[in-house]
Design a protein around this motif. Structure first.
Motif, mmCIF file in Angstrom:
data_model
loop_
_atom_site.group_PDB
_atom_site.id
_atom_site.type_symbol
_atom_site.label_atom_id
_atom_site.label_comp_id
_atom_site.label_asym_id
_atom_site.label_seq_id
_atom_site.Cartn_x
_atom_site.Cartn_y
_atom_site.Cartn_z
ATOM 1 N N UNK A 84 -19.617 -14.600 21.325
ATOM 2 C CA UNK A 84 -18.158 -14.611 21.214
ATOM 3 C C UNK A 84 -17.503 -14.466 22.586
ATOM 4 N N UNK A 85 -18.008 -13.548 23.393
ATOM 5 C CA UNK A 85 -17.432 -13.335 24.725
ATOM 6 C C UNK A 85 -17.627 -14.565 25.598
ATOM 7 N N UNK A 86 -18.842 -15.122 25.605
ATOM 8 C CA UNK A 86 -19.087 -16.323 26.405
ATOM 9 C C UNK A 86 -18.235 -17.492 25.967
ATOM 10 N N UNK A 88 -15.350 -17.317 24.413
ATOM 11 C CA UNK A 88 -13.948 -17.023 24.733
ATOM 12 C C UNK A 88 -13.641 -17.301 26.197
ATOM 13 N N UNK A 89 -14.514 -16.831 27.087
ATOM 14 C CA UNK A 89 -14.276 -17.018 28.516
ATOM 15 C C UNK A 89 -14.324 -18.500 28.894
ATOM 16 N N UNK A 90 -15.284 -19.234 28.340
ATOM 17 C CA UNK A 90 -15.378 -20.665 28.648
ATOM 18 C C UNK A 90 -14.196 -21.430 28.072
ATOM 19 N N UNK A 91 -13.770 -21.060 26.867
ATOM 20 C CA UNK A 91 -12.604 -21.689 26.258
ATOM 21 C C UNK A 91 -11.356 -21.455 27.103
ATOM 22 N N UNK A 92 -11.167 -20.209 27.535
ATOM 23 C CA UNK A 92 -10.016 -19.880 28.373
ATOM 24 C C UNK A 92 -10.103 -20.605 29.714
ATOM 25 N N UNK A 267 -8.550 -11.294 27.495
ATOM 26 C CA UNK A 267 -8.387 -9.845 27.428
ATOM 27 C C UNK A 267 -9.263 -9.237 26.330
ATOM 28 N N UNK A 268 -9.355 -9.919 25.189
ATOM 29 C CA UNK A 268 -10.207 -9.430 24.114
ATOM 30 C C UNK A 268 -11.666 -9.413 24.547
ATOM 31 N N UNK A 269 -12.113 -10.467 25.226
ATOM 32 C CA UNK A 269 -13.504 -10.537 25.681
ATOM 33 C C UNK A 269 -13.803 -9.440 26.700
ATOM 34 N N UNK A 302 -17.046 -26.597 25.614
ATOM 35 C CA UNK A 302 -17.010 -25.458 26.531
ATOM 36 C C UNK A 302 -17.253 -24.158 25.777
ATOM 37 N N UNK A 303 -16.634 -24.016 24.611
ATOM 38 C CA UNK A 303 -16.838 -22.806 23.811
ATOM 39 C C UNK A 303 -18.302 -22.669 23.397
ATOM 40 N N UNK A 304 -18.916 -23.761 22.949
ATOM 41 C CA UNK A 304 -20.317 -23.716 22.519
ATOM 42 C C UNK A 304 -21.250 -23.449 23.694
ATOM 43 N N UNK A 305 -21.044 -24.149 24.799
ATOM 44 C CA UNK A 305 -21.905 -23.951 25.964
ATOM 45 C C UNK A 305 -21.696 -22.563 26.578
ATOM 46 N N UNK A 306 -20.468 -22.071 26.541
ATOM 47 C CA UNK A 306 -20.217 -20.722 27.047
ATOM 48 C C UNK A 306 -20.948 -19.681 26.219
ATOM 49 N N UNK A 307 -20.915 -19.848 24.894
ATOM 50 C CA UNK A 307 -21.647 -18.931 24.021
ATOM 51 C C UNK A 307 -23.141 -19.004 24.289
#
Length: 352
Positions: A84-86, A88-92, A267-269, A302-307
């Motif tokens: 979730x954190x990865x 979120x950060x990649x999505x942002x 901020x949540x991440x 990006x969200x998937x690869x970040x996760x």
């Protein structure tokens, strides 16, 4: 209009489903693998069995109670929180890079990390003497300060109903530096507890729980849906504000909305993991290099690869020198630092 029609990624079309599906399957497999790896190994088949019993509310009936406890109560929350954190950060990062039209932008550009770090430092240092901080806890206080920092940056940079990007970046840099200096000062007030602050700042999932997942999941979902919905708008923004306005895009409204949802996700991440760098910078750019600039594909990938990247980084962090752990932020920095230098070199050569 010739400028618009010359860009295929601005035209109506289909999302590239094949890389999305493949990435999702790989992510699921890595989550399964990471959940079974540790000081006590659990076979993938047994992990799936525990997941079934846990999802159906029958965890107590699992054949191997030790494996059930390890998988469901310790490892699975950690792996899912890392994902979730990865994500979120990649999505942002994808949202900010599209918004600023710069592949070197990242989720921490507007000071959210520095603000959250200051909030965490305040709580870790003063919680023993300030009951309110102890009651609120590090995640909530860091989340509030992270949001507050971006609100202040936007207010400082705003000119009427517009947000000049240069002013926004400058305000973010200045406020971020101020919060970083304040964090250092707070750490000097209690050198014994300063080590706890430093550990938090380097990032870790060692205290992951289902409560952490429940706390950030709504923000991640809202940010994900909103950013996906704005993917076409992000494509149009690549033409510049003036061209986007001529095409009927409410540029300032889109900017406010994207800054808001990306900040919420970041901020949540940060509130549950600490400051983990380079994910939001590196992952979206890697996706862009592999599949092009169309945000309809770039954002979800990006969200998937970040996760995926964060799960693997955390797996490495907790196993490479087991039983000790390396802060996951160190792992991402070791990977992201050379990648960042590559980006700088690429930009200097004019290929960015």
């Amino acid at each position: 209009m010739s400028q618009v029609t010359s860009q295929r990624w601005l035209l109506p079309g289909r999302v590239r489903w094949t890389p999305l599906l493949v990435s999702f399957v790989v992510l699921a497999a890595v989550v399964l693998l990471a959940t079974g790896v540790g000081s006590v190994g659990v076979a993938p088949a047994e992990v799936v069995q525990v997941l079934w019993f846990g999802a159906t509310g029958q965890l107590g009936e699992a054949p191997n109670s030790v494996a059930a406890t390890i998988v469901w109560r310790i490892r699975l929350p950690r792996v899912l929180l890392a994902a979730l954190v990865g994500g979120s950060l990649a999505l942002s990062g994808a949202a900010f890079q599209g918004l600023f039209r710069n592949p070197l932008a990242d989720p921490y550009l507007l000071g959210v990390a520095s603000g959250a770090g200051f909030g965490a430092a305040l709580t870790l240092i003063f919680a023993p003497t300030v009951p309110l901080l102890a009651m609120l806890g590090v995640p909530l206080v860091s989340f509030v300060f992270g949001l507050l920092s971006v609100v202040v940056v936007v207010l400082l940079a705003r000119q009427g109903r517009t947000i000049p990007m240069v002013s926004l970046i400058l305000a973010g840099v200045v406020l971020g530096s101020s919060f970083s200096a304040a964090t250092s000062f707070v750490m000097l007030l209690d050198r014994e507890l300063a080590a706890n602050v430093l550990a938090w700042l380097l990032g870790s999932f060692g205290f992951a729980s289902w409560a952490n997942i429940a706390a950030i999941l709504p923000f991640v979902l809202v940010a994900g849906v909103a950013t996906l919905a704005a993917s076409r708008a992000l494509n149009v923004l690549q033409l510049g504000d003036e061209a986007a306005l001529h095409l009927g895009l409410p540029v300032e409204t889109v900017k406010f909305a994207l800054i808001g949802v990306a900040t919420l996700a970041t901020a949540a991440a940060v509130s549950v993991s600490g400051i983990i760098g380079f994910v939001g910078l590196m992952v979206p750019h890697a996706v862009r290099l592999a599949f092009g600039p169309d945000h309809r594909t770039l954002v979800p990938l990006s969200a998937l690869w970040g996760a995926l990247f964060m799960v693997l980084a955390d797996l490495l962090a907790r196993t490479i020198i087991a039983p000790a752990e390396i802060p996951v932020g160190v792992i991402t920095a070791l990977v992201g630092g050379p990648f960042f230098l590559y980006l700088l070199r690429r930009e200097r050569r004019g290929f960015g």
